[in-house]
Write an enzyme that holds these catalytic residues in place. Sequence first.
Site, mmCIF file in Angstrom:
data_model
loop_
_atom_site.group_PDB
_atom_site.id
_atom_site.type_symbol
_atom_site.label_atom_id
_atom_site.label_comp_id
_atom_site.label_asym_id
_atom_site.label_seq_id
_atom_site.Cartn_x
_atom_site.Cartn_y
_atom_site.Cartn_z
ATOM 1 N N LYS A 125 0.861 -1.190 0.000
ATOM 2 C CA LYS A 125 0.000 0.000 0.000
ATOM 3 C C LYS A 125 0.889 1.228 0.000
ATOM 4 C CE LYS A 125 -4.061 0.804 1.680
ATOM 5 N NZ LYS A 125 -5.254 0.929 2.540
ATOM 6 N N ASP A 173 -13.744 0.323 10.777
ATOM 7 C CA ASP A 173 -14.306 0.254 9.424
ATOM 8 C C ASP A 173 -14.424 -1.196 8.975
ATOM 9 O OD1 ASP A 173 -15.392 1.266 7.091
ATOM 10 O OD2 ASP A 173 -13.460 1.567 6.114
#
Length: 769
Positions: free
Chosen positions: A56, A150
Amino acid sequence: MASNGGNPDESPIGDALREGDPRQVGPFTLLRRLGQGGMGTVYLGRAPGGDPVAVKLIHPQWAADPGFRRRFTREISAAQRVARFCTAPVLAADVEGDTAYLVTEYVPGPTLQQAVRDHGPLSGSHLESVAVSVAVALQAIHAAGIVHRDLKPGNVLLSPLGPKVIDFGIAQLAEAGAHVSSAIVGTPAYMPPEQARGEHVTPASDIFAWGALVAYAASGHAPFGDGPPPSVLYRVVHHEPDLTTLEPGLRATVAYALAKDPARRPTAQQLLDSLTCRTPAGQAPYVRDSAEPVETSGTHETGGTGSTASTGGTADEGTVVARRRTGVLAGAAAAAVALLTAGVVVALRIGAAGGDDGSPGQAITSRSASAPPAATAATSPSAAGGGTGGESDDVKNNAKDDTTGDTTDGANDGAKDGAKDGNPLTGRAVRLYMSPDGDPARQASAWQAAGRHGDAALMRALARVPRSVWLEARMTDADAARIVNTALDAAGKQGAVPVFVTDRLPLRDCYPNGAPDSRAYASWIGAIATAIGDRPAVVVLEPNSLSKVPGTPGCALGGPNGEQTRYDQLSSAVKRLGALPRTAVYLDGGQRYWPSIEDAASRLIKAGLDQADGFFLNASGFQPTDTVEAYGVRLAKCVHLTKTGGGSRCLGPEVDAVPDDTPGLPHFVIDTGRNGRGEWRPPAKKYKQAQEWCNPPGRGLGPRPAADTASGLADAYLWIRDPTKSNGTCTRGTSGPEDPVYGLVAPRGGEFWPDLALQRAKDAVPPLS
């Protein structure tokens, strides 16, 4: 960090790299694009050894923010504490270079969202496997002190070895960032009501998301419907979920998880107990009776994490069969069976050393204030449920009907004869409860894995030091009772005595917080007392309660009767807890000369000192221990003079003339956790507001908990307030947000600060070993 597809050498995965995409990041070669989100872009990459990895790259606007990089570093450290079996482990990261990136193990397989979208809803054992595996992952994430924030179908990967949860902590990073400080971060369809309202989130928030995720997996649509985010959020807060596609047993468990009130939701462990408990058809396998509390938060100022819990009603009272599990082995074994059927391999570490919970505690006797612990703690599941567990002969000999007269067996033999009968701190040998899985223990594991062996050894030594269990303002009666029971059960297996700190007095710290009124506070104290029963315990009653008294100068709250109300509240608590046969209760004696010694003595008397075991000192200070101990003796004598009509003589020679062995002098305990190097004295005028009390640099851990004290009036040295926690985000009078002493934004008050803990461990006096 999502990934999909199969073997990268056999079939295309994701999308081709675009113009402008890098081809190399550090030692990792980038091959394909896997996805893009608010924080960055995810690539399929290859490690130098040839293994596939997920990389990422953080978006430049985030990477350029020094504050974000610091938070990102903390999140990486947290992620490394999470059990590897339930997520994509962090393999590498770089937050210092021009390109900030994070590398995790590549997990082949679609996300849950992709699988349901492409192949339809799950049912039967496939649905149950997802429900169990995600609950196990949440248990591991919460145990590491993390709230996911989340959790959603797009963050669950269906790997060949079972579902894995990814991207925990990233939402917290985003929320803390300056660019989205006013936004509500998360995915509306899976966001709990408290998060939708912009309130504080806890592990209970993840439990709500788990319920919504399972409902989605079973139906193909979110339980609160689709549409514009404001509409979805309104339904989350005000409407009931659509759970019609779930079979009755699972439906009841999901309904509990989707309770509007976070205090009514089960914990991840309770979810597992429910999912792995077989019941007759049509009955909900929720494992809880009407009196069993429900945890909704994972950290407080103990090492840790804080918890909130409550009892609650049921979604379908007619179908719920309540069962209580006794001990951790049954729940752990059932979870292991469920995981194995889901294709996940788990190694359970139960009772690696010592008692059933693997943590023998630390004995404190009158021989040595810095003696090494009796044995090493091992990380293990926490004990839960009822029962007192096994108690050592030493603990049993401290019952309030004990007439042997034994005290500690060292140089001070007989010096503590004035201590209250039944005080478990004054027995022949006292072992204090030590939680086996606090923040230092988890940090030690993370640093060991990262090759920081010396730092890990210090953290392991720190983890073996007994610390108090905090019962905080946000806890309900059921929360406090559950935590007390859990600690006492575990302490009983260690043959140890827990120290509890209550912190829920109305108008605590001279702010409108704490319990709403005297009745609620008395009920809370009653729940604690009932949970303790006849088991040995120490209660440190309400830090700062007599240093900051309503209705006195500097604390205008409470109205004209505020001062007397405070004394009445504390007296009632002392009476209730002091009536227990093996519980010692200590009232707030403040800091050295704060409040004034005359005020401290007078307030202690008015708050019921005669019915208590004594007072405590230095619960948030950095005073040298010998200085505090001498002050404690002086305050005890001042109490004596005040009771005989001579309080005004406390600062003169008359107080020193009171013999140390005067009958009836009150005893005390001292918080020594931060005393190793005394107070911080910053250079004159260097800071507009020095805030010497707030995360002072260069301080060291103080003497370890011990009954070997310099004075016969001092029952013990304790670590009352956890010295590994931040005092808050102090700015020393600057505009902030950084603390100029450290050059960074300190963690919030009560949060574990690994670097601070390590520094204090290195500077400990006596040395930590």
